[in-house]
Design an enzyme around this catalytic site. Structure first.
Site, mmCIF file in Angstrom:
data_model
loop_
_atom_site.group_PDB
_atom_site.id
_atom_site.type_symbol
_atom_site.label_atom_id
_atom_site.label_comp_id
_atom_site.label_asym_id
_atom_site.label_seq_id
_atom_site.Cartn_x
_atom_site.Cartn_y
_atom_site.Cartn_z
ATOM 1 C CB CYS A 267 -6.451 -3.026 6.314
ATOM 2 S SG CYS A 267 -6.633 -4.801 6.600
ATOM 3 C CG HIS B 86 -4.578 -5.159 1.772
ATOM 4 N ND1 HIS B 86 -4.783 -3.793 1.748
ATOM 5 C CD2 HIS B 86 -5.415 -5.646 2.735
ATOM 6 C CE1 HIS B 86 -5.707 -3.474 2.652
ATOM 7 N NE2 HIS B 86 -6.101 -4.579 3.263
ATOM 8 C CD GLU C 18 -2.927 -1.152 0.163
ATOM 9 O OE1 GLU C 18 -3.076 -0.110 -0.503
ATOM 10 O OE2 GLU C 18 -3.562 -2.198 -0.051
ATOM 11 N NE ARG D 156 -17.091 -4.259 1.234
ATOM 12 C CZ ARG D 156 -16.995 -5.562 1.560
ATOM 13 N NH1 ARG D 156 -18.037 -6.343 1.487
ATOM 14 N NH2 ARG D 156 -15.833 -6.080 1.947
HETATM 15 N N1 PCA Z 1 -8.512 -7.105 6.107
HETATM 16 C C1 PCA Z 1 -9.441 -6.033 6.397
HETATM 17 C C2 PCA Z 1 -9.377 -5.827 7.883
HETATM 18 C C3 PCA Z 1 -8.635 -7.006 8.424
HETATM 19 C C4 PCA Z 1 -8.083 -7.690 7.244
HETATM 20 O O1 PCA Z 1 -7.299 -8.647 7.277
HETATM 21 C C5 PCA Z 1 -9.190 -4.772 5.581
HETATM 22 O O2 PCA Z 1 -8.683 -4.884 4.450
HETATM 23 O O3 PCA Z 1 -9.497 -3.684 6.031
#
Ligand code: PCA
Length: 207
Positions: free
Chosen positions: A141, A165, A78, A88
């Site tokens: 996140c 991610h 990111e 959501r």
């Molecule tokens: N993914 C979510 C929150 C926790 C996770 O592993 C997100 O992308 O916000």
């Protein structure tokens, strides 16, 4: 040098979270870095304080947060976290803020301080799909990434900080959604972590 890596508990009614499974499989040392692992709750109001405590007690050179982005087809490093919570689905505390700032007095966004392009290149060199992402979303996140960048910036800590991610793992993805084999995901994340360890080592002058 030391790197703190965090991951999230399962959320949204799912039994597994790829980020936690990958974190568990990472070795205790990656390149020059001693690795400290921490699982944090998937809850807006409880995700950042355990990580902040660990930053103060472990004094890492870098913090790399992992989270699952089901539906993505690559490891995504990111670039930026934005000052908004827009859920959501409810988090694990049944909290679902809409159009709310994380910090009403905070800046609109913080950029990752990790070497994101070098990290993506390292994952790709490990034969795992990867790219830079320009949105960490508006769920927990993004909130953790924003909160830790604010924490380290406000305290002027020399800690690189950012977020990766990961896609669903093979066998985890709902029908029709992309996934990564577990071994590839672990190898890719380890490569990204090792790439992040290089600038810390250069800056601190220690191995
Ligand atoms: N993914 C979510 C929150 C926790 C996770 O592993 C997100 O992308 O916000």
């Amino acid at each position: 040098m030391k790197i703190l890596i965090t991951a999230f508990e399962p959320f949204g009614g799912e039994a597994r979270n790829a980020s936690a499974e990958i974190l568990e499989a990472l070795p205790g040392r990656i390149g020059p870095a001693e690795i400290r692992k921490l699982i944090v709750p998937t809850a807006f109001e409880r995700c950042s304080s355990p990580a902040e405590r660990e930053i103060l007690s472990f004094s890492p050179d870098a913090v790399i947060c992992l989270g699952q982005a089901g539906g993505r087809d690559a490891i995504t490093v990111e670039r930026v976290a934005i000052n908004v919570m827009d859920a959501r689905i409810p988090d694990n505390d049944a909290f679902a803020p809409i159009d709310r700032p994380i910090d009403p007095d905070g800046p609109a966004a913080y950029f990752s301080t990790l070497p994101i392009r070098a990290m993506v290149a390292a994952v790709q060199a490990a034969s795992v799909p990867a790219r830079i992402s320009d949105s960490a979303g508006t769920f927990v996140c993004n909130c953790l990434m924003y909160s830790l960048l604010r924490f380290t910036a406000e305290r002027m800590l020399s800690v690189l900080c950012g977020f990766i991610h990961v896609p669903y793992l093979s066998g985890q993805a709902p029908e029709g959604l992309p996934s990564l084999p577990f071994e590839d995901a672990v190898r890719g994340v380890a490569a990204a972590v090792e790439a992040a360890a290089v600038p810390c080592r250069t800056e601190s002058g220690t191995a």
